[in-house]
Design a protein around this motif. Sequence first.
Motif, PDB file in Angstrom:
ATOM      1  N   TRP A   1      29.101  40.335  49.084  1.00  0.00           N
ATOM      2  CA  TRP A   1      30.198  40.112  48.086  1.00  0.00           C
ATOM      3  C   TRP A   1      31.186  41.313  48.128  1.00  0.00           C
ATOM      4  CZ3 TRP A   1      31.970  43.353  44.128  1.00  0.00           C
ATOM      5  CH2 TRP A   1      32.803  42.894  43.147  1.00  0.00           C
ATOM      6  N   GLN A   2      30.836  42.639  48.738  1.00  0.00           N
ATOM      7  CA  GLN A   2      31.853  43.618  48.757  1.00  0.00           C
ATOM      8  C   GLN A   2      32.876  43.611  50.101  1.00  0.00           C
ATOM      9  OE1 GLN A   2      30.250  47.673  47.677  1.00  0.00           O
ATOM     10  NE2 GLN A   2      28.447  46.440  47.651  1.00  0.00           N
ATOM     11  N   GLY A   3      32.773  42.437  50.682  1.00  0.00           N
ATOM     12  CA  GLY A   3      33.413  42.106  52.011  1.00  0.00           C
ATOM     13  C   GLY A   3      32.973  42.724  52.948  1.00  0.00           C
ATOM     14  N   ALA A   4      31.597  43.097  53.137  1.00  0.00           N
ATOM     15  CA  ALA A   4      31.176  44.012  54.367  1.00  0.00           C
ATOM     16  C   ALA A   4      30.533  42.733  55.330  1.00  0.00           C
ATOM     17  CB  ALA A   4      30.037  44.793  54.047  1.00  0.00           C
ATOM     18  N   GLY A   5      30.713  42.832  56.532  1.00  0.00           N
ATOM     19  CA  GLY A   5      30.354  41.929  57.732  1.00  0.00           C
ATOM     20  C   GLY A   5      29.886  42.737  58.832  1.00  0.00           C
ATOM     21  N   GLY A   6      29.407  42.292  59.858  1.00  0.00           N
ATOM     22  CA  GLY A   6      29.213  42.582  61.101  1.00  0.00           C
ATOM     23  C   GLY A   6      28.272  44.008  61.141  1.00  0.00           C
ATOM     24  N   ARG A   7      28.895  44.871  61.791  1.00  0.00           N
ATOM     25  CA  ARG A   7      28.279  46.382  62.052  1.00  0.00           C
ATOM     26  C   ARG A   7      28.097  47.152  60.915  1.00  0.00           C
ATOM     27  NH1 ARG A   7      25.241  50.015  64.203  1.00  0.00           N
ATOM     28  NH2 ARG A   7      26.310  51.679  64.844  1.00  0.00           N
ATOM     29  N   VAL A   8      29.183  47.020  59.958  1.00  0.00           N
ATOM     30  CA  VAL A   8      29.252  47.574  58.376  1.00  0.00           C
ATOM     31  C   VAL A   8      27.972  46.956  57.689  1.00  0.00           C
ATOM     32  CG1 VAL A   8      30.404  48.082  56.252  1.00  0.00           C
ATOM     33  CG2 VAL A   8      31.681  48.203  58.369  1.00  0.00           C
ATOM     34  N   TYR A   9      27.715  45.618  57.711  1.00  0.00           N
ATOM     35  CA  TYR A   9      26.721  45.001  56.924  1.00  0.00           C
ATOM     36  C   TYR A   9      25.271  45.465  57.440  1.00  0.00           C
ATOM     37  CZ  TYR A   9      23.343  41.333  55.770  1.00  0.00           C
ATOM     38  OH  TYR A   9      22.290  40.633  55.226  1.00  0.00           O
ATOM     39  N   GLU A  10      25.138  45.402  58.673  1.00  0.00           N
ATOM     40  CA  GLU A  10      23.832  45.923  59.270  1.00  0.00           C
ATOM     41  C   GLU A  10      23.543  47.493  59.035  1.00  0.00           C
ATOM     42  OE1 GLU A  10      24.191  45.504  63.394  1.00  0.00           O
ATOM     43  OE2 GLU A  10      24.644  43.371  63.377  1.00  0.00           O
ATOM     44  N   LEU A  11      24.527  48.126  58.950  1.00  0.00           N
ATOM     45  CA  LEU A  11      24.074  49.630  58.583  1.00  0.00           C
ATOM     46  C   LEU A  11      23.824  50.053  57.080  1.00  0.00           C
ATOM     47  CD1 LEU A  11      27.318  51.168  60.528  1.00  0.00           C
ATOM     48  CD2 LEU A  11      24.582  51.784  61.026  1.00  0.00           C
ATOM     49  N   SER A  12      24.570  49.123  56.320  1.00  0.00           N
ATOM     50  CA  SER A  12      24.084  48.996  54.808  1.00  0.00           C
ATOM     51  C   SER A  12      22.860  48.594  54.863  1.00  0.00           C
ATOM     52  CB  SER A  12      25.277  48.254  54.136  1.00  0.00           C
ATOM     53  OG  SER A  12      25.066  48.480  52.668  1.00  0.00           O
ATOM     54  N   LEU A  13      22.362  47.675  55.186  1.00  0.00           N
ATOM     55  CA  LEU A  13      21.095  46.986  55.063  1.00  0.00           C
ATOM     56  C   LEU A  13      20.142  48.032  55.477  1.00  0.00           C
ATOM     57  CD1 LEU A  13      20.362  44.471  53.476  1.00  0.00           C
ATOM     58  CD2 LEU A  13      20.014  43.607  55.934  1.00  0.00           C
ATOM     59  N   GLN A  14      20.458  48.795  56.502  1.00  0.00           N
ATOM     60  CA  GLN A  14      19.343  49.750  57.220  1.00  0.00           C
ATOM     61  C   GLN A  14      18.945  50.796  56.082  1.00  0.00           C
ATOM     62  OE1 GLN A  14      20.939  52.088  60.571  1.00  0.00           O
ATOM     63  NE2 GLN A  14      21.219  50.261  61.717  1.00  0.00           N
ATOM     64  N   TYR A  15      19.955  51.266  54.999  1.00  0.00           N
ATOM     65  CA  TYR A  15      19.745  52.266  54.188  1.00  0.00           C
ATOM     66  C   TYR A  15      18.968  51.704  53.050  1.00  0.00           C
ATOM     67  CZ  TYR A  15      20.708  56.447  51.864  1.00  0.00           C
ATOM     68  OH  TYR A  15      20.681  57.774  50.965  1.00  0.00           O
ATOM     69  N   LEU A  16      19.283  50.383  52.655  1.00  0.00           N
ATOM     70  CA  LEU A  16      18.781  49.742  51.334  1.00  0.00           C
ATOM     71  C   LEU A  16      17.180  49.253  51.721  1.00  0.00           C
ATOM     72  CD1 LEU A  16      21.628  47.685  50.034  1.00  0.00           C
ATOM     73  CD2 LEU A  16      20.715  49.868  49.245  1.00  0.00           C
ATOM     74  N   ASN A  17      17.021  48.869  52.945  1.00  0.00           N
ATOM     75  CA  ASN A  17      15.579  48.576  53.381  1.00  0.00           C
ATOM     76  C   ASN A  17      14.558  49.757  52.829  1.00  0.00           C
ATOM     77  OD1 ASN A  17      16.106  45.960  54.041  1.00  0.00           O
ATOM     78  ND2 ASN A  17      16.471  46.469  56.202  1.00  0.00           N
ATOM     79  N   ILE A  18      14.887  50.859  53.289  1.00  0.00           N
ATOM     80  CA  ILE A  18      14.069  52.110  53.085  1.00  0.00           C
ATOM     81  C   ILE A  18      14.230  52.305  51.680  1.00  0.00           C
ATOM     82  CG2 ILE A  18      14.136  54.662  53.209  1.00  0.00           C
ATOM     83  CD1 ILE A  18      13.240  52.955  55.802  1.00  0.00           C
ATOM     84  N   LEU A  19      15.080  52.353  50.762  1.00  0.00           N
ATOM     85  CA  LEU A  19      15.202  52.437  49.437  1.00  0.00           C
ATOM     86  C   LEU A  19      14.421  51.405  48.581  1.00  0.00           C
ATOM     87  CD1 LEU A  19      16.881  54.516  47.591  1.00  0.00           C
ATOM     88  CD2 LEU A  19      18.623  52.423  47.063  1.00  0.00           C
TER      89      LEU A  19
END
Length: 448
Positions: A115-133
């Motif tokens: 929803w925030q407009g993230a895609g590609g590499r930015v999306y992958e990196l963001s999901l890395q963080y949230l999976n641990i959280l």
Amino acid sequence: MQNAIYKQFWKYTIPTVAAMLVNGLYQVVDGIFIGRYVGADGLAGINVAWPIIGSILGIGMMVGVGTGALVSIKQGEQDGEGAKRILTTGLLLLVALMPLVATTLFFFADDFIYWQGAGGRVYELSLQYLNILIVACVFSLGSIAVPFLLRNDDSPNLATILMVIGAVTNIVLDYIFIAWLDWELTGAAIATALAQMVVTILGVGYFFTSKAKLRLTLSDLKVQWDVVPKIITIGTSSFFMYAYTSIMVALHNNLFAQYGSALLIGAYAILGYIVTVYYLVAEGIANGMQPLVSYNHGSRNQDNIRKLLKVAMGSAVLGGVAFVALMNIFPYQFVSVFNNTDQQLIDSTVVGIRLHMFALFLDGFLVVAAAYYQSVNKGSKAMFVTIGNMVIQLPFLFIMPKLYGVTGIWIAFPLSNIALSLVVMSMLWRDIKKLSNESATEPSVQAS
């Protein structure tokens, strides 16, 4: 005796500000390592994850502030057992919230990133963080709530020491996981989670030792159900303060992606890390004031409440003016801490500093005003300050980008801050006058 209340204020506030600043190193140090070792995409990724992180911290803050204020009021009323029952209810509430938070994250995190407009590499990196959280959210909740409870047990220095231990742990692990092992945002998240775990376990453990004024045993761990709504009511404005910030970050991310690029989200992230330092000072001043105002409210000492509000407000606002001046005199020095190689990223961030932050000191005013209303058990007015901050910003964010593009996104925040502060100043001025009148009439009432 006149200066005794000011000494008490600084006794609480200096370690509280120090604790908040050290606690803020969790975020800022992550940002420095991510900016230098992962780059603009990494900064954009963490900023897209931040609204979710902020909402979780807001829940922890809600429980910590609500529990702490009620504990202080009970102590002011000399009700030690009542204070202990409220403390255990707050701790168990944190545990009960964990599965709810983790489940929500599991199902909705990726939708919110998109929803925030993230895609590609930015999306992958963001999901890395949230999976641990998702796994570690109980420690995120605990690490923000426990220091409030320690301060309300008259142990502000211990709260600061715990924050230092957590921050040092975070810095060392950030170096190992991000700089050395190149685990990117997964490494940042694991480092933060482990540091928060240390703070939570040591902080809760303190209440089971002989050094705690409100010493707990396992048999004390019962929920007093009628206290839960009170904790939530008093602490709700603190939750909304974080939720408001989270929503605003998400909206800015979406607008920067729409009108600009992922690089602007990275610039906005750096700016967020820089101003976190001031927000933490302002919150530290407000939180240092809170137990003292709550105690004096419980013991009906209006004169002390007025003095505490005056010194807290002056410190937060003047500190903000000084911070804004420093940011505008040395913008490149501030930005280069996070990244000194990507010139486009650096220049975009400096533009953001000039346009986005000129009214930052008013945020300090609003934080202290909200904390004051919480401390005297006026949760609805505290919530008005916090929700007002969000509601008044929305039309500015809707209109200004349409008129001025990216520049309009940057200036929406300071313009809305000015508008809300004028309203809150009027409300607070009336309440202070009322407090002064009560203070003036009390001796004559007692004499009669």
